[in-house]
Design a protein around this motif. Structure first.
Motif, PDB file in Angstrom:
ATOM      1  N   LEU A 132       3.513  14.816 -13.284  1.00 49.97           N
ATOM      2  CA  LEU A 132       2.499  15.548 -14.050  1.00 49.97           C
ATOM      3  C   LEU A 132       2.640  17.060 -13.810  1.00 49.97           C
ATOM      4  O   LEU A 132       2.579  17.870 -14.734  1.00 49.97           O
ATOM      5  CB  LEU A 132       1.116  15.069 -13.593  1.00 49.97           C
ATOM      6  CG  LEU A 132      -0.019  15.020 -14.607  1.00 49.97           C
ATOM      7  CD1 LEU A 132       0.338  14.147 -15.789  1.00 49.97           C
ATOM      8  CD2 LEU A 132      -1.284  14.475 -13.935  1.00 49.97           C
ATOM      9  N   LEU A 150       3.008  17.468  -1.714  1.00 47.06           N
ATOM     10  CA  LEU A 150       3.491  16.131  -2.074  1.00 47.06           C
ATOM     11  C   LEU A 150       4.797  15.816  -1.336  1.00 47.06           C
ATOM     12  O   LEU A 150       5.031  14.680  -0.917  1.00 47.06           O
ATOM     13  CB  LEU A 150       3.695  16.037  -3.587  1.00 47.06           C
ATOM     14  CG  LEU A 150       2.415  16.161  -4.434  1.00 47.06           C
ATOM     15  CD1 LEU A 150       2.745  16.280  -5.914  1.00 47.06           C
ATOM     16  CD2 LEU A 150       1.482  14.970  -4.203  1.00 47.06           C
ATOM     17  N   CYS A 198       4.076  10.036  -9.545  1.00 48.64           N
ATOM     18  CA  CYS A 198       3.413  10.293 -10.836  1.00 48.64           C
ATOM     19  C   CYS A 198       2.682  11.632 -10.829  1.00 48.64           C
ATOM     20  O   CYS A 198       2.649  12.335 -11.841  1.00 48.64           O
ATOM     21  CB  CYS A 198       2.443   9.157 -11.170  1.00 48.64           C
ATOM     22  SG  CYS A 198       3.310   7.605 -11.457  1.00 48.64           S
ATOM     23  N   GLU A 199       2.119  11.986  -9.682  1.00 46.39           N
ATOM     24  CA  GLU A 199       1.455  13.296  -9.610  1.00 46.39           C
ATOM     25  C   GLU A 199       2.508  14.408  -9.717  1.00 46.39           C
ATOM     26  O   GLU A 199       2.306  15.407 -10.415  1.00 46.39           O
ATOM     27  CB  GLU A 199       0.666  13.430  -8.296  1.00 46.39           C
ATOM     28  CG  GLU A 199      -0.128  14.715  -8.272  1.00 46.39           C
ATOM     29  CD  GLU A 199      -0.990  14.876  -7.032  1.00 46.39           C
ATOM     30  OE1 GLU A 199      -1.328  13.872  -6.372  1.00 46.39           O
ATOM     31  OE2 GLU A 199      -1.343  16.028  -6.738  1.00 46.39           O
ATOM     32  N   ASP A 225       4.353   5.650  -5.442  1.00 49.91           N
ATOM     33  CA  ASP A 225       4.265   5.729  -6.909  1.00 49.91           C
ATOM     34  C   ASP A 225       3.272   6.804  -7.326  1.00 49.91           C
ATOM     35  O   ASP A 225       3.502   7.555  -8.274  1.00 49.91           O
ATOM     36  CB  ASP A 225       3.831   4.377  -7.497  1.00 49.91           C
ATOM     37  CG  ASP A 225       4.946   3.333  -7.390  1.00 49.91           C
ATOM     38  OD1 ASP A 225       6.092   3.737  -7.122  1.00 49.91           O
ATOM     39  OD2 ASP A 225       4.665   2.132  -7.577  1.00 49.91           O
ATOM     40  N   SER A 226       2.157   6.863  -6.583  1.00 51.81           N
ATOM     41  CA  SER A 226       1.128   7.856  -6.900  1.00 51.81           C
ATOM     42  C   SER A 226       1.683   9.269  -6.713  1.00 51.81           C
ATOM     43  O   SER A 226       1.476  10.149  -7.562  1.00 51.81           O
ATOM     44  CB  SER A 226      -0.092   7.631  -5.983  1.00 51.81           C
ATOM     45  OG  SER A 226      -0.931   8.737  -6.010  1.00 51.81           O
ATOM     46  N   THR A 245       1.344   4.194  -2.793  1.00 49.96           N
ATOM     47  CA  THR A 245       1.165   5.625  -2.465  1.00 49.96           C
ATOM     48  C   THR A 245       2.371   6.425  -2.960  1.00 49.96           C
ATOM     49  O   THR A 245       2.219   7.513  -3.534  1.00 49.96           O
ATOM     50  CB  THR A 245       0.997   5.818  -0.943  1.00 49.96           C
ATOM     51  OG1 THR A 245      -0.097   5.039  -0.512  1.00 49.96           O
ATOM     52  CG2 THR A 245       0.744   7.267  -0.578  1.00 49.96           C
ATOM     53  N   LYS A 262       0.836  -1.204   0.000  1.00 50.95           N
ATOM     54  CA  LYS A 262       0.000   0.000   0.000  1.00 50.95           C
ATOM     55  C   LYS A 262       0.875   1.260   0.000  1.00 50.95           C
ATOM     56  O   LYS A 262       0.640   2.196  -0.776  1.00 50.95           O
ATOM     57  CB  LYS A 262      -0.903  -0.039   1.245  1.00 50.95           C
ATOM     58  CG  LYS A 262      -1.751   1.181   1.446  1.00 50.95           C
ATOM     59  CD  LYS A 262      -2.975   1.143   0.569  1.00 50.95           C
ATOM     60  CE  LYS A 262      -3.776   2.404   0.614  1.00 50.95           C
ATOM     61  NZ  LYS A 262      -3.090   3.588   0.126  1.00 50.95           N
TER      62      LYS A 262
END
Lengths: 129, 408
Positions: free
Chosen positions: A42, A64, A38-39, A34-35, A32, A28
């Motif tokens: 972006l 972040l 990636c955000e 990785d998320s 998180t 999990k």
């Protein structure tokens, strides 16, 4: 009613897992991270192409960064179940690296070259498409 | 023009109630997790809130009584006190979350420190509510929130798989991760049917001095206002599915939602999204602070309403001022507004039956409603949604625990 409260309490405790990192929690937390990466990628992409404002890029990068820094802290300190401690500590280092990359974006929210470089690093870190 | 402006109550209730900070995050997260699969749940929620808002607006127009007046009269003191306590706690949690959302939006727009902006948000809201008439509050926040339509443009620009989007409107169960799917479905329904929306809407009808002549306006407000809210929810979910799912991003911050408009539309998209979010969460702050004050005043039989001068309804005025101060205290602790609102949505679900059962009873009561009482269609839909509400109320907390508040 008492029974409902007891069952809810037991389920909540089971969910908390006493603060120990097991394989499920590690998976999990890894997703998180990785998320976040990636955000961040972006956001960095938009910085690189001049498609965002300085305030937004700075504040969002900071959010972040704090999130990944908190994860780094938790993963480096929390107890782990047997056999996964190395993996957990490695993830803690990944999270810390992620936080310092996001710090660069926070410090240079209008520099396109920094945005492009950070985007590449974060894309690789999060295995983003 | 005046007819268009007359729709402001529905639009404010919809923008502030349907698309508040929780909905923004819930809808985009649902899209980022399940793509377009949960679009049908939004449709169920929108129809439900239209049915009950129309009912309580009709009750307000015909009997001159707002929802909490009716609850107290119809179900008696003790159950009404339970409903009051539950609604006030949920209102306060939601208000604190929305104020936090206002401060975050301002921070993303200005780069100023968050805590100062919380203070600015509270003082700004208090001044705006004090000096602005109810009519203009509706217009400013309702129409300002329309900037959120930028997400509809963003959704189209992201070029989603329209076939899959279409399939998402057909009710279906998830192939995998069923518990999380159920949690999101319950959360989306709970967010759509949040009690403060109907408290605000029915009291707003009385603020706007509705009479049976305005029953058409009431229906138009409910259908167009909440229909618009539903449309915005679709746009947010499609944006989440088209952008964040593909990139493996789980949105956890309000800023991430704005990124959904920035990525396809650049700076203009970002600024419109941030301004839209600011007005939507600002509108939700107004909805919740008024709902809290309306409920207490109606329960206690005090003078209430913004159509009176603040000194004309002193206890009502004091209540909304105290609620703002309490919200300030909560959000100043540093609690994450997004997490706070997720808890508020789930806990509000538990209180849903206490709000909606009395509305259905009163809307059917001949002594209150005369020839305007519910027809067959309104009763069929009302009963159907009552069953939905009961299922949702019973499963909300277990699903929250089992999915670790949607974190799986």
């Amino acid at each position: 009613m008492k029974r409902v409260v007891l069952i809810a309490g037991a389920l909540a405790l089971a969910g908390c897992n006493g603060g120990t990192v097991d394989r499920h929690a590690l998976t999990k937390d890894a997703s998180t991270l990785d998320s976040i990466a990636c955000e961040g990628a972006l956001l960095a992409h938009d910085v690189a192409h001049g498609r965002t404002t300085a305030y937004f890029a700075r504040e969002q990068a900071e959010e972040l960064r704090i999130q990944s820094s908190n994860l780094a802290d938790a993963l480096s300190r929390r107890k782990t179940v047997r056999g996964i401690e190395k993996k957990v500590r490695k993830k803690a280092k990944d999270a810390a690296r992620l936080a310092s990359t996001l710090q660069r974006l926070h410090d240079h929210p209008t520099e396109r070259a920094v945005g492009a470089a950070v985007e590449q690093v974060l894309k690789k870190a999060g295995s983003c498409p | 023009m005046s007819k268009f402006l007359g729709l402001a109550l529905g639009i404010l209730a919809a923008i502030g109630g349907f698309v508040d900070i929780g909905d923004l995050v819930f809808n985009v997260s649902a899209g980022a997790t399940f793509g377009y699969q949960l679009l049908w749940v939004v449709v169920v929620g929108v129809v439900g809130i239209i049915v009950y808002s129309e009912m309580c607006g009709r009750v307000a127009a015909v009997s001159g009584k707002a929802v909490f007046d009716a609850i107290r009269e119809r179900v008696g003191f003790t159950p009404a006190l339970g409903a009051l306590l539950a609604s006030e706690v949920v209102n306060l949690m939601t208000l604190a979350a929305e104020v936090g959302g206002v401060a975050i939006s301002l921070q993303l727009l200005s780069g100023l420190p968050y805590r100062w902006l919380i203070l600015l948000a509270i003082v700004g809201l208090a001044v705006i509510v004090w000096v602005t008439s109810f009519e203009w509050l509706e217009r400013i926040f309702g129409y300002g929130g329309l900037c959120l339509l930028v997400f509809a443009v963003a959704a189209v620009k992201l070029d989603p798989a329209w076939g899959k989007v279409g399939k998402g409107f057909l009710p279906h169960l998830a192939q995998n991760n069923k518990l999380l799917y159920a949690y999101f479905a319950i959360g989306l329904l709970g967010a759509a049917l949040t009690p403060y929306e109907v408290y605000f809407y029915s009291s707003g009808g009385i603020e706007d001095e509705w009479s049976p002549k305005e029953l058409g306006l009431n229906r138009a407000n409910a259908i167009i206002g909440y229909g618009l809210g539903g449309f915005l929810s679709f746009a947010l979910m499609i944006t989440g599915g088209a952008l964040f799912l593909g990139h493996g991003i789980s949105p956890e911050h309000l800023g991430t939602i704005a990124l959904g408009a920035e990525n396809p539309l650049g700076k203009t998209g970002l600024l419109l999204a941030l301004v839209g979010i600011l007005f939507a969460v600002g509108g939700a702050s107004i909805d919740t602070v008024f709902s809290g004050a309306y409920n207490l005043a109606q329960f206690c039989g005090w003078e209430w309403g913004r159509y009176r001068h603040p000194r004309g309804a002193p206890r009502f005025t004091l209540t909304w001022l105290v609620l703002l101060v309490l919200a300030l205290a909560i959000v100043m602790t540093g609690v994450d507004p997004v997490i706070l609102t997720e808890y508020a949505v789930i806990f509000s679900v538990v209180a849903l039956p206490l709000t909606y059962i009395p509305i259905l009873l009163v809307a059917n009561d001949k002594t209150y409603m005369g020839r305007y009482r519910n027809g067959r269609l309104a009763n069929t839909l009302g009963l159907f949604y009552l069953v939905v509400i009961m299922v949702v109320a019973l499963s909300a907390v277990p699903l929250m625990v089992l999915t670790n508040v949607g974190q799986n």
